[in-house]
Motif scaffolding. Sequence first.
Motif, PDB file in Angstrom:
ATOM      1  N   LEU A 424       0.768  -1.242   0.010  1.00  0.00           N
ATOM      2  CA  LEU A 424      -0.012  -0.007  -0.072  1.00  0.00           C
ATOM      3  C   LEU A 424       1.076   1.203  -0.089  1.00  0.00           C
ATOM      4  N   ASP A 425       2.081   1.299   0.674  1.00  0.00           N
ATOM      5  CA  ASP A 425       2.825   2.497   0.915  1.00  0.00           C
ATOM      6  C   ASP A 425       3.901   2.550  -0.348  1.00  0.00           C
ATOM      7  N   ASN A 426       3.860   1.648  -1.067  1.00  0.00           N
ATOM      8  CA  ASN A 426       4.775   1.612  -2.261  1.00  0.00           C
ATOM      9  C   ASN A 426       4.304   1.399  -3.462  1.00  0.00           C
ATOM     10  N   SER A 427       4.412   2.482  -4.340  1.00  0.00           N
ATOM     11  CA  SER A 427       3.826   2.426  -5.507  1.00  0.00           C
ATOM     12  C   SER A 427       4.437   1.458  -6.625  1.00  0.00           C
ATOM     13  N   SER A 428       5.569   1.220  -6.543  1.00  0.00           N
ATOM     14  CA  SER A 428       6.172   0.164  -7.360  1.00  0.00           C
ATOM     15  C   SER A 428       5.426  -1.267  -7.429  1.00  0.00           C
ATOM     16  N   TYR A 429       4.667  -1.428  -6.408  1.00  0.00           N
ATOM     17  CA  TYR A 429       4.003  -2.758  -6.614  1.00  0.00           C
ATOM     18  C   TYR A 429       2.619  -2.847  -7.552  1.00  0.00           C
ATOM     19  N   MET A 430       2.136  -1.596  -7.555  1.00  0.00           N
ATOM     20  CA  MET A 430       1.122  -1.380  -8.309  1.00  0.00           C
ATOM     21  C   MET A 430       1.539  -1.110  -9.774  1.00  0.00           C
ATOM     22  N   GLU A 431       2.440  -0.263  -9.926  1.00  0.00           N
ATOM     23  CA  GLU A 431       3.127  -0.107 -11.259  1.00  0.00           C
ATOM     24  C   GLU A 431       3.741  -1.222 -11.850  1.00  0.00           C
ATOM     25  N   ASN A 432       4.327  -2.135 -11.435  1.00  0.00           N
ATOM     26  CA  ASN A 432       4.721  -3.536 -11.693  1.00  0.00           C
ATOM     27  C   ASN A 432       3.697  -4.344 -11.938  1.00  0.00           C
ATOM     28  N   ALA A 433       2.501  -4.526 -11.233  1.00  0.00           N
ATOM     29  CA  ALA A 433       1.522  -5.199 -11.650  1.00  0.00           C
ATOM     30  C   ALA A 433       0.707  -4.957 -12.709  1.00  0.00           C
ATOM     31  N   LYS A 434       0.758  -3.347 -13.019  1.00  0.00           N
ATOM     32  CA  LYS A 434       0.061  -2.771 -14.447  1.00  0.00           C
ATOM     33  C   LYS A 434       1.133  -3.387 -15.531  1.00  0.00           C
ATOM     34  N   ARG A 435       2.343  -3.371 -15.343  1.00  0.00           N
ATOM     35  CA  ARG A 435       3.337  -3.382 -16.476  1.00  0.00           C
ATOM     36  C   ARG A 435       3.063  -4.788 -16.643  1.00  0.00           C
ATOM     37  N   THR A 436       3.137  -5.849 -15.687  1.00  0.00           N
ATOM     38  CA  THR A 436       2.733  -7.197 -15.856  1.00  0.00           C
ATOM     39  C   THR A 436       1.571  -7.607 -16.517  1.00  0.00           C
ATOM     40  N   SER A 437       0.570  -6.744 -16.270  1.00  0.00           N
ATOM     41  CA  SER A 437      -0.808  -7.003 -16.824  1.00  0.00           C
ATOM     42  C   SER A 437      -0.724  -6.710 -18.326  1.00  0.00           C
ATOM     43  N   ARG A 438       0.187  -5.867 -18.874  1.00  0.00           N
ATOM     44  CA  ARG A 438       0.056  -5.135 -20.293  1.00  0.00           C
ATOM     45  C   ARG A 438       0.831  -6.361 -20.900  1.00  0.00           C
ATOM     46  N   ILE A 439       2.031  -6.972 -20.367  1.00  0.00           N
ATOM     47  CA  ILE A 439       2.713  -7.831 -20.943  1.00  0.00           C
ATOM     48  C   ILE A 439       1.730  -9.296 -21.108  1.00  0.00           C
ATOM     49  N   PHE A 440       1.090  -9.373 -20.125  1.00  0.00           N
ATOM     50  CA  PHE A 440       0.449 -10.692 -20.124  1.00  0.00           C
ATOM     51  C   PHE A 440      -0.727 -10.733 -21.190  1.00  0.00           C
ATOM     52  N   ARG A 441      -1.433  -9.511 -21.221  1.00  0.00           N
ATOM     53  CA  ARG A 441      -2.406  -9.422 -22.480  1.00  0.00           C
ATOM     54  C   ARG A 441      -1.938  -9.150 -23.740  1.00  0.00           C
TER      55      ARG A 441
END
Length: 524
Positions: A424-441
């Motif tokens: 929750l306090d580190n935005s890199s986790y959400m950023e990495n999740a969105k990046r991984t999602s783009r690659i996955f799709r």
Amino acid sequence: MPLLQMKAALPLSVIFIVLCISFAKCSRILAIFPYVGKSHHNAFGPYVKQLAARGHEVVLVSHFPEDPPFPNLTDISIQGSVALPPAESLSFQNLQSRGILKNIVFFRELAQIHCESILPLPQVQQLRNQTFDLIIVEQFNTECFLPLVHSFEAPFVFFSTTMLVPWSNERTGNPDNPSYIPNLFSSYNDRMNFLERLDNTFQTLLFAWILYPIFSNRPGRFTAEKYLQVSFPPLDEIAKRGSLVLVNTHYTINRPRPLVPAVIEIGGIHIPKSTKNLPKDIDDFLNGAEHGAIYFCMGSMIRAETLPADKRDAFLQAFAELPQRVLWKWENDSLPGRPHNVKIAKWLPQFDVLNHPNIRVFMSHGGLLGTIEAVHVGVPMVGIPMYGDQNLNIKMVETAGMGVMLHYSDITKDNVLKALKTILDNSSYMENAKRTSRIFRDRPMSPMDTAIYWTEYVIRHRGAPHLRTAGADLPLYQYLLLDVIAVLLAGVLAVLFIIYFILKKFVAFVRGGAKTTSKSKKQQ
């Protein structure tokens, strides 16, 4: 009428059938999915329905008949034939207390129950009088259905709802190098230190060469002989005749590895094309989450109410200190000590919940389908693995930088807060999740289109034997080049021996010459 005009005039289901008739022979397909787990049905259900929608006549053997019936899909229901494990055997405490051998015995017993319960059923036995163009069979914890598949004398395809099991690679000649390919039951990523590689190698060999033959192959054969009462080749030999393995993985999550043409990744095949509206109470709860929300679900097999009181209180106390709201899949009517920011529900539409814009974290046991959904949507995870492939799934999420692992034994109020606040306090986790999602799709074809294409490919090419690598037919010593290594080693040893022999003779000659010279000098 031109095809484009037909598309505009006809419903989508009719278009599928027209295309099927136009470009691929509509075939009669038997799909055998004997495992009683609902999550497995969630993976293969959309696939068999899509085959039926394309005009194929699909006969499905499963525990989950369609209600209402689906066009072109005939259900051979085996519902109720296999009793689910008692709740206490899948409780948090029971699962946590099991070592690897106890888990193996448990899954073996479960496999034997499936074989003994399903093979003698009249509706299954009657299938032997029918003919099919293709067989699809689940690849999981038992092989006792392979003799039934063999009896149809038709091409067949394996469908794996998990990542490849250790013994499946040799059937297709697929490379399985334990130096960087983690075993299904391990908790390593693709970059291991020496001790991890040693353990991963041991586990891979243990499962593939010892436990599988003893705990699955041999009992499965005895059970099939008992109920089918026909002769058939060794189960390994039948398995090697499979045309294709459709495996529910993707390199985005499971990391890159070499795959032969007969192994096709279809990770995400269960994901629907669109989301549905959430129930009003759930939607209102999430919409009102000013600081975001946490979704907590430990899957369909483990009941949250079996959580020991101290662990339950640790979660509740941690949640009470967070500004976020928490939506918890809790199978009981009440939750003692529930703080105001926690809402419970016995069932939740998981994919639709994960797609809500206010979801900030997904707390999960790390089941493969839920993990894939989180990656697809782009939601960071706190993983609490309990058994099976869950350790590996969460490890891969960690490797992608979109999640953290919280071991069950480490659950305390402080550790729960630490894990959640890390994300929750580190935005890199959400950023990495969105990046991984783009690659996955980002794929040339969707997982469903990929699975359908290759299934119909096998039908069009009558089993597609050209996909099979020669490596699948080599004995182990040839596949590992042990004979070549032995010859090369023998050659090196021979050369070393010759060099040693020459040096020895040379030294003896030199010493002999020196002694002769010394002797001559003394005589003078």
